[in-house]
Every structure is written in structure tokens, then in C-alpha cells.
Scaffold this motif. Structure first.
Motif, PDB file in Angstrom:
ATOM      1  N   LEU A  67       0.834  -1.193   0.000  1.00 19.32           N
ATOM      2  CA  LEU A  67       0.000   0.000   0.000  1.00 19.32           C
ATOM      3  C   LEU A  67       0.872   1.248   0.000  1.00 19.32           C
ATOM      4  O   LEU A  67       1.786   1.374   0.813  1.00 19.32           O
ATOM      5  N   PRO A  68       0.627   2.190  -0.921  1.00 17.98           N
ATOM      6  CA  PRO A  68       1.473   3.384  -1.002  1.00 17.98           C
ATOM      7  C   PRO A  68       1.380   4.238   0.264  1.00 17.98           C
ATOM      8  O   PRO A  68       0.382   4.215   0.992  1.00 17.98           O
ATOM      9  N   HIS A  69       2.421   5.007   0.509  1.00 20.16           N
ATOM     10  CA  HIS A  69       2.424   5.954   1.616  1.00 20.16           C
ATOM     11  C   HIS A  69       1.402   7.059   1.345  1.00 20.16           C
ATOM     12  O   HIS A  69       1.192   7.482   0.208  1.00 20.16           O
ATOM     13  N   ASN A  70       0.755   7.548   2.423  1.00 18.96           N
ATOM     14  CA  ASN A  70      -0.208   8.649   2.314  1.00 18.96           C
ATOM     15  C   ASN A  70      -1.269   8.375   1.260  1.00 18.96           C
ATOM     16  O   ASN A  70      -1.581   9.208   0.414  1.00 18.96           O
ATOM     17  N   CYS A  71      -1.826   7.167   1.310  1.00 14.21           N
ATOM     18  CA  CYS A  71      -2.814   6.777   0.309  1.00 14.21           C
ATOM     19  C   CYS A  71      -4.176   7.396   0.637  1.00 14.21           C
ATOM     20  O   CYS A  71      -4.521   7.639   1.783  1.00 14.21           O
ATOM     21  N   GLU A  72      -4.916   7.669  -0.401  1.00 15.27           N
ATOM     22  CA  GLU A  72      -6.265   8.201  -0.260  1.00 15.27           C
ATOM     23  C   GLU A  72      -7.160   7.564  -1.308  1.00 15.27           C
ATOM     24  O   GLU A  72      -6.708   7.210  -2.397  1.00 15.27           O
ATOM     25  N   GLU A  94      10.241   1.719   3.166  1.00 13.85           N
ATOM     26  CA  GLU A  94      10.566   3.135   3.246  1.00 13.85           C
ATOM     27  C   GLU A  94       9.916   3.872   2.076  1.00 13.85           C
ATOM     28  O   GLU A  94       9.358   3.264   1.163  1.00 13.85           O
ATOM     29  N   ARG A  95      10.009   5.196   2.107  1.00 15.69           N
ATOM     30  CA  ARG A  95       9.371   5.983   1.042  1.00 15.69           C
ATOM     31  C   ARG A  95       9.965   5.690  -0.332  1.00 15.69           C
ATOM     32  O   ARG A  95       9.265   5.764  -1.336  1.00 15.69           O
ATOM     33  N   GLN A  96      11.233   5.329  -0.380  1.00 18.73           N
ATOM     34  CA  GLN A  96      11.827   5.002  -1.674  1.00 18.73           C
ATOM     35  C   GLN A  96      11.308   3.670  -2.211  1.00 18.73           C
ATOM     36  O   GLN A  96      11.515   3.357  -3.390  1.00 18.73           O
ATOM     37  N   ASP A  97      10.633   2.877  -1.347  1.00 20.55           N
ATOM     38  CA  ASP A  97      10.064   1.605  -1.777  1.00 20.55           C
ATOM     39  C   ASP A  97       8.650   1.747  -2.323  1.00 20.55           C
ATOM     40  O   ASP A  97       8.091   0.780  -2.857  1.00 20.55           O
ATOM     41  N   ASP A  98       8.065   2.930  -2.172  1.00 23.73           N
ATOM     42  CA  ASP A  98       6.759   3.228  -2.742  1.00 23.73           C
ATOM     43  C   ASP A  98       6.861   3.106  -4.260  1.00 23.73           C
ATOM     44  O   ASP A  98       7.823   3.568  -4.871  1.00 23.73           O
ATOM     45  N   ILE A  99       5.881   2.480  -4.878  1.00 24.54           N
ATOM     46  CA  ILE A  99       5.975   2.238  -6.305  1.00 24.54           C
ATOM     47  C   ILE A  99       6.056   3.530  -7.111  1.00 24.54           C
ATOM     48  O   ILE A  99       6.652   3.579  -8.191  1.00 24.54           O
TER      49      ILE A  99
END
Length: 273
Positions: A67-72, A94-99
Motif C-alpha cells: 500500500l502506497p504511503h499517504n494513500c487516499e 521506506e518511502r523510496q520503496d513506494d511504487i
């Protein structure tokens, strides 16, 4: 164990390059990778995805990771709440692992992805689906049906908020050529509708993205099937199918949860051509 002529009879490809995404790591028990072996031994496995850059601009993404960071979501629901029940399984995210960050490493954005292929709907393979509402989504019809009403013993890895996000899925029935050089292969067992991906590089070789059909190289041996398959007999047959295709046509198995994955493969922004 048949191979459709439509999958095996052409070497044409529109693939420009393939990049492999490092999307974090999970903690598993070794026995989930190799049945009844290594119980109690914790092992760190990667979450991976693949970006297939196409010469016609219709770029393809295989799996969307966590699931992405700060998802909406547009409907106001908060899928991040459901992420908490998986938190004990996440070793690194970590944030760099966000797609989105991994796409940016290649100079792309989610809008550049025109086709998304989910190997299956487990939480670590469909978490980023909501980022691509504009894309075509391809999934096996058997996986789609099972995900909404899974057997009770197999229900936990399905997080409905991840895949049920206002996407009009295209439901496949078996093997299918997606575009010249890219084809889905049915590989049930891990889940009833699991599918893998076959990609022909512009230089000629094939890459077989296993998804969760194969967890680690040990699964290629008959006495070490995966330990968490929905149907072990199907899982063994799917592994044999992938191994045969790889040996017959030549190429490499990209074993997506192999603990030693990044010892063999180079992460994006590297491009395999």
C-alpha cells in the motif's frame, strides 16, 4: 501441460526494456517457502514488481506492491487502517520503496502505466492498485471471484480495500498474449487464479516473472514445494510448467520472493534489454 501456439510461435516483441522494482521486504517463516522445512526460522523476502517499457508507449506494470504511503481513496475510505494488521510482517518499507518513487527512478509517473497485470490479489501484490485508475487491469477471472469470497483458511492475505477500488478489471480465462512480447501464463496453486508473466526482451531472451508461483529456487525440486499454497497439487504442476517453458524456450525464471533476489538481479533504474 500444453503450450498454446499463440504463445510459442513468434519472436516479435514490442518490449523496449524491463526494470525490476525493489518494493520493500517482508518477514516470513521458512516453512511458508518450503513445505515443512525450516519451521521457526524467520527469513526476509523481497517484495518486487516489474515495469515493462514498450516501444508503442503502452507501458506495463506487473504487480503494484505494498500500500502506497499517504494513500487516499475517492470514496473517503482509509485503506491505511487495514495495513496495520500486516505490520508485523513488514521488515522494511521506506518511502523510496513506494511504487511511485520506483517509477520516478525511471523517469515515469503512474500515468505512464497503461496496463497493470496483477499476478494475484494478495495484499503485497495489489496494494498500489488504487494509483492506476486510468490503466487497463488484467486478472484471471478465477482470481477475481475467489478474492471476493475466499475460503476461510485462505482469506487473510486478501485485503478487499486494496483491489476493490473502483477499477473495471478485465477478466481473463487462461493464457493470453497481452502485446507482442508479453503474455500471461496461468499458474494456479498459490491461489486459484494466480498468473505469471512471460516477457521477451528486445535482445531475444525470455524472462518469466513467477509472481508467487515459485517462492524460492528450492521449489524447483520436487520434494520442496511452497508451504502456503491454496492447492499444493496445482502449485507443483505450475512450477513444473514454468520450469519446462524456461528450459524449452530458453530464458530466466525471475523468482519474485527469492530471499537472494537482489544478489542475482539489478534493481531499477537498471534496464534489462
Amino acid at each position: 501441460m500444453t503450450v498454446s501456439a499463440s504463445l510459442s510461435g513468434t519472436t516479435e516483441t514490442l518490449v523496449k526494456s524491463v526494470s525490476l522494482f525493489n518494493l520493500g521486504t517482508l518477514i516470513n517463516d521458512q516453512s511458508s517457502l518450503t513445505m515443512r522445512r525450516g519451521m521457526g526460522t524467520r527469513v526476509e523476502v523481497p517484495v518486487t514488481g516489474a515495469f515493462i517499457e514498450m516501444t508503442d508507449g503502452e507501458h506495463i506494470l506487473f504487480d503494484t506492491g505494498l500500500l502506497p504511503h499517504n494513500c487516499e481513496r475517492d470514496d473517503g475510505a482509509d485503506p491505511c487502517l487495514s495495513m496495520k494488521r500486516f505490520s508485523e510482517m513488514i521488515a522494511r518499507y521506506e518511502r523510496q520503496d513506494d511504487i511511485r518513487a520506483r517509477l520516478a527512478d525511471l523517469g515515469h509517473t503512474p500515468e505512464h502505466v497503461k496496463i497493470v497485470i496483477n499476478s494475484h490479489f494478495h495484499w503485497d501484490h495489489s496494494g498500489g492498485n488504487l494509483l492506476f485508475p486510468h490503466a487497463r487491469f488484467l486478472v484471471q477471472g478465477s482470481e477475481y471471484r475467489f478474492a471476493y469470497q475466499p475460503d476461510s483458511f485462505a482469506a487473510r492475505p486478501y485485503e478487499r480495500a486494496y483491489f476493490d477500488c473502483d477499477i473495471d478489471y478485465e477478466l481473463l480465462r487462461g493464457d493470453q498474449v497481452v502485446k507482442p512480447g508479453v503474455a500471461v501464463l496461468t499458474t494456479p496453486g498459490h491461489t486459484p487464479g494466480h498468473q505469471s508473466l512471460m516477457v521477451r526482451l528486445p535482445s531475444g531472451p525470455l524472462m518469466f516473472m513467477t509472481g508467487d508461483a515459485v517462492f524460492c529456487p528450492a521449489n524447483l525440486e520436487p520434494d520442496s514445494p511452497p508451504g502456503n499454497a491454496h492447492t499444493t497439487e496445482q502449485a507443483i504442476a505450475s512450477i513444473a510448467r514454468l520450469r519446462l517453458l524456461c528450459e524449452f524456450f530458453g530464458g530466466e525464471l525471475v523468482i519474485c520472493h527469492d530471499p537472494d533476489f537482489w544478489k542475482k538481479w539489478q534493481p531499477a533504474p537498471h534496464r534489462y534489454i
